[in-house]
Enzyme design. Sequence first.
Site, PDB file in Angstrom:
ATOM      1  N   LYS A 102       0.872  -1.181   0.000  1.00 15.86           N
ATOM      2  CA  LYS A 102       0.000   0.000   0.000  1.00 15.86           C
ATOM      3  C   LYS A 102       0.899   1.217   0.000  1.00 15.86           C
ATOM      4  O   LYS A 102       2.032   1.159   0.468  1.00 15.86           O
ATOM      5  CB  LYS A 102      -0.876   0.027   1.261  1.00 15.86           C
ATOM      6  CG  LYS A 102      -2.140   0.832   1.111  1.00 15.86           C
ATOM      7  CD  LYS A 102      -3.211   0.019   0.442  1.00 15.86           C
ATOM      8  CE  LYS A 102      -4.471   0.809   0.197  1.00 15.86           C
ATOM      9  NZ  LYS A 102      -5.585  -0.106  -0.122  1.00 15.86           N
ATOM     10  N   ASP A 124      -7.167   4.195  -4.179  1.00 15.26           N
ATOM     11  CA  ASP A 124      -7.779   4.019  -2.855  1.00 15.26           C
ATOM     12  C   ASP A 124      -8.375   5.398  -2.547  1.00 15.26           C
ATOM     13  O   ASP A 124      -8.646   6.170  -3.482  1.00 15.26           O
ATOM     14  CB  ASP A 124      -6.733   3.572  -1.816  1.00 15.26           C
ATOM     15  CG  ASP A 124      -7.365   3.074  -0.513  1.00 15.26           C
ATOM     16  OD1 ASP A 124      -7.828   1.925  -0.478  1.00 15.26           O
ATOM     17  OD2 ASP A 124      -7.431   3.840   0.472  1.00 15.26           O
TER      18      ASP A 124
HETATM   19  P1  NDP Z   1     -13.011   7.562  -2.217  1.00 14.59           P
HETATM   20  O1  NDP Z   1     -11.949   8.575  -2.038  1.00 14.59           O
HETATM   21  O2  NDP Z   1     -13.612   7.379  -3.556  1.00 14.59           O
HETATM   22  O3  NDP Z   1     -14.205   7.829  -1.206  1.00 14.59           O
HETATM   23  C1  NDP Z   1     -13.975   7.875   0.169  1.00 14.59           C
HETATM   24  C2  NDP Z   1     -15.274   8.226   0.864  1.00 14.59           C
HETATM   25  O4  NDP Z   1     -15.098   8.069   2.260  1.00 14.59           O
HETATM   26  C3  NDP Z   1     -15.687   9.671   0.648  1.00 14.59           C
HETATM   27  O5  NDP Z   1     -17.082   9.749   0.709  1.00 14.59           O
HETATM   28  C4  NDP Z   1     -15.026  10.365   1.822  1.00 14.59           C
HETATM   29  O6  NDP Z   1     -15.614  11.596   2.181  1.00 14.59           O
HETATM   30  C5  NDP Z   1     -15.204   9.337   2.909  1.00 14.59           C
HETATM   31  N1  NDP Z   1     -14.121   9.483   3.894  1.00 14.59           N
HETATM   32  C6  NDP Z   1     -12.800   9.316   3.656  1.00 14.59           C
HETATM   33  N2  NDP Z   1     -12.090   9.543   4.758  1.00 14.59           N
HETATM   34  C7  NDP Z   1     -12.976   9.873   5.696  1.00 14.59           C
HETATM   35  C8  NDP Z   1     -12.851  10.209   7.045  1.00 14.59           C
HETATM   36  N3  NDP Z   1     -11.648  10.266   7.650  1.00 14.59           N
HETATM   37  N4  NDP Z   1     -13.989  10.454   7.728  1.00 14.59           N
HETATM   38  C9  NDP Z   1     -15.212  10.409   7.110  1.00 14.59           C
HETATM   39  N5  NDP Z   1     -15.381  10.089   5.834  1.00 14.59           N
HETATM   40  C10 NDP Z   1     -14.291   9.824   5.140  1.00 14.59           C
HETATM   41  O7  NDP Z   1     -12.387   6.185  -1.689  1.00 14.59           O
HETATM   42  P2  NDP Z   1     -12.900   4.688  -1.919  1.00 14.59           P
HETATM   43  O8  NDP Z   1     -14.366   4.657  -2.070  1.00 14.59           O
HETATM   44  O9  NDP Z   1     -12.048   4.091  -2.962  1.00 14.59           O
HETATM   45  O10 NDP Z   1     -12.487   4.003  -0.545  1.00 14.59           O
HETATM   46  C11 NDP Z   1     -13.399   3.852   0.549  1.00 14.59           C
HETATM   47  C12 NDP Z   1     -12.906   2.741   1.444  1.00 14.59           C
HETATM   48  O11 NDP Z   1     -12.860   1.505   0.707  1.00 14.59           O
HETATM   49  C13 NDP Z   1     -11.492   2.910   2.008  1.00 14.59           C
HETATM   50  O12 NDP Z   1     -11.432   2.306   3.281  1.00 14.59           O
HETATM   51  C14 NDP Z   1     -10.637   2.109   1.034  1.00 14.59           C
HETATM   52  O13 NDP Z   1      -9.425   1.692   1.633  1.00 14.59           O
HETATM   53  C15 NDP Z   1     -11.559   0.939   0.771  1.00 14.59           C
HETATM   54  N6  NDP Z   1     -11.320   0.162  -0.436  1.00 14.59           N
HETATM   55  C16 NDP Z   1     -11.237   0.748  -1.661  1.00 14.59           C
HETATM   56  C17 NDP Z   1     -11.047  -0.033  -2.788  1.00 14.59           C
HETATM   57  C18 NDP Z   1     -11.042   0.539  -4.161  1.00 14.59           C
HETATM   58  O14 NDP Z   1     -10.939  -0.240  -5.111  1.00 14.59           O
HETATM   59  N7  NDP Z   1     -11.155   1.851  -4.344  1.00 14.59           N
HETATM   60  C19 NDP Z   1     -10.868  -1.476  -2.692  1.00 14.59           C
HETATM   61  C20 NDP Z   1     -11.055  -2.016  -1.355  1.00 14.59           C
HETATM   62  C21 NDP Z   1     -11.256  -1.196  -0.291  1.00 14.59           C
HETATM   63  P3  NDP Z   1     -14.838  12.975   1.830  1.00 14.59           P
HETATM   64  O15 NDP Z   1     -14.929  13.101   0.348  1.00 14.59           O
HETATM   65  O16 NDP Z   1     -15.584  14.016   2.567  1.00 14.59           O
HETATM   66  O17 NDP Z   1     -13.425  12.813   2.317  1.00 14.59           O
HETATM   67  O1  2IT Z   2      -7.878  -1.792  -0.595  1.00 16.11           O
HETATM   68  C1  2IT Z   2      -7.852  -2.257  -1.754  1.00 16.11           C
HETATM   69  O2  2IT Z   2      -7.991  -3.458  -1.978  1.00 16.11           O
HETATM   70  C2  2IT Z   2      -7.671  -1.304  -2.869  1.00 16.11           C
HETATM   71  N1  2IT Z   2      -7.616  -0.103  -2.627  1.00 16.11           N
HETATM   72  C3  2IT Z   2      -7.551  -1.819  -4.269  1.00 16.11           C
HETATM   73  C4  2IT Z   2      -6.152  -2.282  -4.548  1.00 16.11           C
HETATM   74  C5  2IT Z   2      -5.855  -2.663  -5.968  1.00 16.11           C
HETATM   75  O3  2IT Z   2      -4.665  -2.943  -6.210  1.00 16.11           O
HETATM   76  O4  2IT Z   2      -6.750  -2.692  -6.814  1.00 16.11           O
END
Ligand code: NDP
Ligand code: 2IT
Length: 449
Positions: A122, A162
């Site tokens: 990561k 992420d």
């Molecule tokens: P995005 O940046 O697209 O969205 C993040 C969302 O979470 C936004 O709505 C954001 O609000 C909110 N958020 C982030 N940090 C905080 C915080 N500290 N407190 C409150 N709200 C918060 O990210 P993703 O949707 O990609 O990721 C969301 C989660 O999923 C994370 O935990 C990530 O690690 C996990 N994840 C993502 C994957 C992927 O493929 N993208 C794969 C597997 C897991 P705001 O805009 O106001 O910050």
């Molecule tokens: O937390 C996760 O699994 C991700 N943010 C996606 C990682 C990836 O390599 O697609």
Amino acid sequence: MDEVLATILRRDPEQREFHQAVGELLATIRPVLDRHPEYRRHAVVERLVEPERMIMFRVPWMDDQGAIHVNRGYRVEMNSAIGPYKGGLRFHPSVNLSIIKFLAFEQVFKNSLTTLAMGGAKGGADFDPKGRSDAEIMRFCQAFMAELFRHIGEDTDVPAGDIGVGAREIGYLFGMYKKLQNKFTGVLTGKGLAWGGSLIRPEATGYGVVYFTAAMLAHRGETLAGKRCLVSGSGNVAQFVAEKIVQMGGTVLSLSDSSGHIYDEEGIDASKLEFIKTLKNIHRGRIGEYSERYPHALYVAANPTLGWNPLWRYPADCALPAATQNELNLADAQHLAAAGVRLVCEGANMPSTPEAIAFFRDQGILFGPAKAANAGGVAVSGLEMAQDAMRISWSREEVEGRLRAIMHTIHRTCLEAAAAYGLEGDYLAGANIAGFVKVADAMLDQGLV
Ligand code: NDP
Ligand code: 2IT
């Protein structure tokens, strides 16, 4: 194992999130270590909790006014026993070494569960993209890649998105990598379709979470149809969690961002979701604007002094936290149970605190742990790597079919691994055990490296 925890506490006393992730894994794999003394003899756990390599670097960049900023960049290459390092990049002001290490640690076991050959890593930076222009985002991504490029490669380490890193950022990062290396390779995933990306990668994490949820329900003879679901976040994962719930006949009652949440009693349907996607992905607006467009919906501003999140208090059947780590604590878990929720499935990484998880398990609330439930994103990243290597692209149906099959396999693997240790129906233990055993065996095969 208490010694392992004591060691990491002593070495890095401030890394709370990393301790939490390690503690959660260790609490469930004890029976495996008891049955397989070779893992202890070969110090597999001691080796797993120490990253193979940690890279930290300066990221200097200039804003639109000509002012110079210096951020800190990270890449933690945790484990490469079963494949090249793989995992996302996070741009958020809260990023520090503890958060990147916890995410890299989770990624090792998640990637192991996908059935594909990917190690765990990561990275990211403590950069805050909020309010920054496209030009500033581009310059930051270029400055970040100006150092990261020498550490990554399609057979070495393959980053992706992420929090704060989506299609736009992957584009700027890829462009800079290609310029510096003079090579067009699949060094990042989440790329655009015209330049090596895979269909369904944007949808994959969220869709996968819902396939996993549906599999947990199906195992009990139920379906998502008619289920009322609370979802948090409104980014990549939350948007496609919501989309798939709607497609499968469920009702999405809520979404949120760091400013607050919306609650729509009538359900956030496909056309309302389109509004949210445009709001978030194009205008980069705040979720509160939803209740201006749909005045019957409630908007509640975030109030961190409360100590609990009112989003988790509405009557519902399922809860899918999809924002960030530790967003759901014991008080929230108690509110969910009181509101009638019988299933929690994690979209974000480590969204539930250890106390919340213990409560769910005590109450017999079905619990889908992140490293199994959200593995669909990195799984389709693995499929993107395969397509890049073959220089072909699969159809939407092909990729989504493979994603669905992988999520069902992960669901079955969790149940089987748990049952092998007399822990029937324990998805958390099953995910940790199955994810661990594959990596541990590969480490044994490869000797002390
Ligand atoms: P995005 O940046 O697209 O969205 C993040 C969302 O979470 C936004 O709505 C954001 O609000 C909110 N958020 C982030 N940090 C905080 C915080 N500290 N407190 C409150 N709200 C918060 O990210 P993703 O949707 O990609 O990721 C969301 C989660 O999923 C994370 O935990 C990530 O690690 C996990 N994840 C993502 C994957 C992927 O493929 N993208 C794969 C597997 C897991 P705001 O805009 O106001 O910050
Ligand atoms: O937390 C996760 O699994 C991700 N943010 C996606 C990682 C990836 O390599 O697609």
